[in-house]
Design a protein around this motif. Sequence first.
Motif, mmCIF file in Angstrom:
data_model
loop_
_atom_site.group_PDB
_atom_site.id
_atom_site.type_symbol
_atom_site.label_atom_id
_atom_site.label_comp_id
_atom_site.label_asym_id
_atom_site.label_seq_id
_atom_site.Cartn_x
_atom_site.Cartn_y
_atom_site.Cartn_z
ATOM 1 N N VAL A 6 0.647 -1.241 -0.120
ATOM 2 C CA VAL A 6 0.084 -0.199 -0.109
ATOM 3 C C VAL A 6 0.708 1.253 -0.002
ATOM 4 O O VAL A 6 0.322 2.373 -0.225
ATOM 5 C CB VAL A 6 -1.009 -0.212 1.171
ATOM 6 C CG1 VAL A 6 -1.973 -0.973 1.113
ATOM 7 C CG2 VAL A 6 -0.242 -0.065 2.439
ATOM 8 N N HIS A 7 2.072 1.165 0.035
ATOM 9 C CA HIS A 7 2.898 2.435 0.346
ATOM 10 C C HIS A 7 3.388 2.800 -0.941
ATOM 11 O O HIS A 7 3.954 1.942 -1.817
ATOM 12 C CB HIS A 7 4.155 2.070 1.178
ATOM 13 C CG HIS A 7 5.220 3.209 1.085
ATOM 14 N ND1 HIS A 7 4.808 4.482 1.740
ATOM 15 C CD2 HIS A 7 6.534 3.572 0.338
ATOM 16 C CE1 HIS A 7 5.784 5.322 1.563
ATOM 17 N NE2 HIS A 7 6.661 4.871 0.891
ATOM 18 N N LEU A 8 3.048 4.006 -1.480
ATOM 19 C CA LEU A 8 3.249 4.652 -3.019
ATOM 20 C C LEU A 8 4.727 4.771 -2.892
ATOM 21 O O LEU A 8 5.244 5.486 -2.029
ATOM 22 C CB LEU A 8 2.295 5.699 -3.321
ATOM 23 C CG LEU A 8 0.835 5.487 -3.306
ATOM 24 C CD1 LEU A 8 0.134 6.794 -3.531
ATOM 25 C CD2 LEU A 8 0.673 4.556 -4.591
ATOM 26 N N GLY A 9 5.478 4.194 -4.003
ATOM 27 C CA GLY A 9 6.831 4.714 -4.448
ATOM 28 C C GLY A 9 6.821 6.339 -4.755
ATOM 29 O O GLY A 9 7.902 6.639 -4.784
ATOM 30 N N VAL A 10 5.722 6.849 -5.235
ATOM 31 C CA VAL A 10 5.772 8.165 -5.939
ATOM 32 C C VAL A 10 4.699 8.852 -5.439
ATOM 33 O O VAL A 10 3.816 8.077 -4.799
ATOM 34 C CB VAL A 10 5.995 8.272 -7.438
ATOM 35 C CG1 VAL A 10 7.276 7.691 -7.942
ATOM 36 C CG2 VAL A 10 4.801 7.527 -7.910
ATOM 37 N N SER A 11 4.486 10.113 -5.226
ATOM 38 C CA SER A 11 3.161 10.601 -4.826
ATOM 39 C C SER A 11 2.264 10.779 -6.020
ATOM 40 O O SER A 11 2.423 10.429 -6.871
ATOM 41 C CB SER A 11 3.626 12.335 -4.829
ATOM 42 O OG SER A 11 3.650 13.061 -6.084
ATOM 43 N N PRO A 12 0.789 10.679 -5.316
ATOM 44 C CA PRO A 12 -0.214 10.491 -6.164
ATOM 45 C C PRO A 12 -0.058 11.638 -7.240
ATOM 46 O O PRO A 12 -0.713 11.398 -8.378
ATOM 47 C CB PRO A 12 -1.435 10.816 -5.400
ATOM 48 C CG PRO A 12 -0.885 10.363 -4.046
ATOM 49 C CD PRO A 12 0.671 10.703 -3.857
ATOM 50 N N LEU A 13 0.255 12.599 -7.076
ATOM 51 C CA LEU A 13 0.340 13.703 -8.271
ATOM 52 C C LEU A 13 1.009 13.386 -9.233
ATOM 53 O O LEU A 13 0.858 13.546 -10.396
ATOM 54 C CB LEU A 13 0.665 14.968 -7.508
ATOM 55 C CG LEU A 13 0.719 16.293 -8.723
ATOM 56 C CD1 LEU A 13 -0.561 16.315 -9.396
ATOM 57 C CD2 LEU A 13 0.965 17.529 -7.941
ATOM 58 N N GLU A 14 2.428 12.976 -8.807
ATOM 59 C CA GLU A 14 3.374 12.500 -9.742
ATOM 60 C C GLU A 14 2.818 11.375 -10.400
ATOM 61 O O GLU A 14 3.007 11.013 -11.891
ATOM 62 C CB GLU A 14 4.598 11.951 -9.179
ATOM 63 C CG GLU A 14 5.715 11.591 -10.321
ATOM 64 C CD GLU A 14 6.846 11.191 -9.713
ATOM 65 O OE1 GLU A 14 7.815 10.305 -10.276
ATOM 66 O OE2 GLU A 14 7.462 11.466 -8.451
ATOM 67 N N LYS A 15 2.255 10.402 -10.050
ATOM 68 C CA LYS A 15 1.415 9.254 -10.814
ATOM 69 C C LYS A 15 0.496 9.629 -11.910
ATOM 70 O O LYS A 15 0.468 9.202 -12.831
ATOM 71 C CB LYS A 15 0.753 8.439 -9.642
ATOM 72 C CG LYS A 15 0.097 7.038 -10.112
ATOM 73 C CD LYS A 15 1.060 5.953 -10.695
ATOM 74 C CE LYS A 15 1.327 5.133 -9.695
ATOM 75 N NZ LYS A 15 2.269 4.188 -9.924
ATOM 76 N N ALA A 16 -0.416 10.607 -11.371
ATOM 77 C CA ALA A 16 -1.395 11.160 -12.101
ATOM 78 C C ALA A 16 -0.733 11.843 -13.205
ATOM 79 O O ALA A 16 -1.042 11.673 -14.550
ATOM 80 C CB ALA A 16 -2.239 12.125 -11.523
ATOM 81 N N ILE A 17 0.189 12.757 -13.213
ATOM 82 C CA ILE A 17 0.775 13.211 -14.448
ATOM 83 C C ILE A 17 1.959 12.271 -15.117
ATOM 84 O O ILE A 17 1.576 12.494 -16.458
ATOM 85 C CB ILE A 17 1.978 14.363 -13.741
ATOM 86 C CG1 ILE A 17 1.271 15.405 -13.019
ATOM 87 C CG2 ILE A 17 2.997 14.985 -14.872
ATOM 88 C CD1 ILE A 17 2.365 16.454 -12.329
ATOM 89 N N ARG A 18 2.262 11.417 -14.628
ATOM 90 C CA ARG A 18 3.026 10.320 -15.399
ATOM 91 C C ARG A 18 1.944 9.659 -16.261
ATOM 92 O O ARG A 18 2.048 9.441 -17.709
ATOM 93 C CB ARG A 18 3.847 9.319 -14.570
ATOM 94 C CG ARG A 18 5.092 9.717 -13.966
ATOM 95 C CD ARG A 18 5.557 8.731 -13.065
ATOM 96 N NE ARG A 18 6.925 8.971 -12.588
ATOM 97 C CZ ARG A 18 7.968 8.665 -13.178
ATOM 98 N NH1 ARG A 18 7.856 7.997 -14.259
ATOM 99 N NH2 ARG A 18 9.377 9.018 -12.857
ATOM 100 N N THR A 19 0.931 9.125 -15.730
ATOM 101 C CA THR A 19 -0.296 8.392 -16.298
ATOM 102 C C THR A 19 -0.859 9.346 -17.576
ATOM 103 O O THR A 19 -0.912 8.821 -18.779
ATOM 104 C CB THR A 19 -1.412 7.829 -15.546
ATOM 105 O OG1 THR A 19 -0.528 7.073 -14.378
ATOM 106 C CG2 THR A 19 -2.341 7.074 -15.965
ATOM 107 N N ALA A 20 -0.959 10.558 -17.107
ATOM 108 C CA ALA A 20 -1.781 11.415 -18.217
ATOM 109 C C ALA A 20 -0.619 11.803 -19.236
ATOM 110 O O ALA A 20 -1.001 11.661 -20.522
ATOM 111 C CB ALA A 20 -2.359 12.753 -17.671
#
Length: 178
Positions: A6-20
Motif C-alpha cells: 500500500v505504500h506509494l513509491g511516488v506521490s499521487p500527483l506524480e503518478k497522475a502526471i506520469r499516467t496522463a
Amino acid sequence: MLHDLVHLGVSPLEKAIRTAAVYGSLLLLLHVFGKRTLAQLNAFDLVVLLLLSNVVQNAIIGNDNSLLGGLLGALILMLLNFILVRATFMSPVLNRLLQGTPTVLFADGHLDRQALRREAITTEELIAGLRRQGLELDDVERVTLEPEGTFNATPKPKPSLQDVMRKLSAIEAALNQR
C-alpha cells in the motif's frame, strides 16, 4: 509486507502526471502513425503494440511497484479515457480532430491506390478484410477505412423481385419477336 502493498513509491500527483502524459502521448502516436496500426494488424504491428505496453510501463509507474500505485494508475487511465470519450462524443469537432476521418479506398469500381499507399494497406489486405465480412470487391460499391481502423463496405444493392420479373419479361419479349 503489507507496507509494500500500500505504500506509494511516488506521490499521487506524480503518478497522475506520469499516467496522463503517457496516455496522451500514446494517443498522439497512434493518430500520427495511422489507422492501420489500430485494426489491420500484421505480425509486425502486433509485436510493436505488445512491446509498446512494456516500454511505457516504467514511465507510468516510476519507482512504484505497490498494489495501491498500480490500482491508482489504472483508475487514472480509466478516468482519462472516460473523460476523453465523453468529450469526443459531445464535440464532433474534437472527435474529428482526435479520431480523424474515414478514408475512401474503393469507389465506383475503382481502387484509390494513392489512399491505399497513404494508409499502407495492400490490395490483398483490403480483399482479405472484405472476405472476413463475407464480401468480395465485386460485391461492393464503396469501401472506407474508418478512423478506428475497420473497413466499412457498402454492398451493391440486390435486385428486387420486381427487377427480376421486369428483366425476365424483357427477355421473353425479345424471344417472342424472333
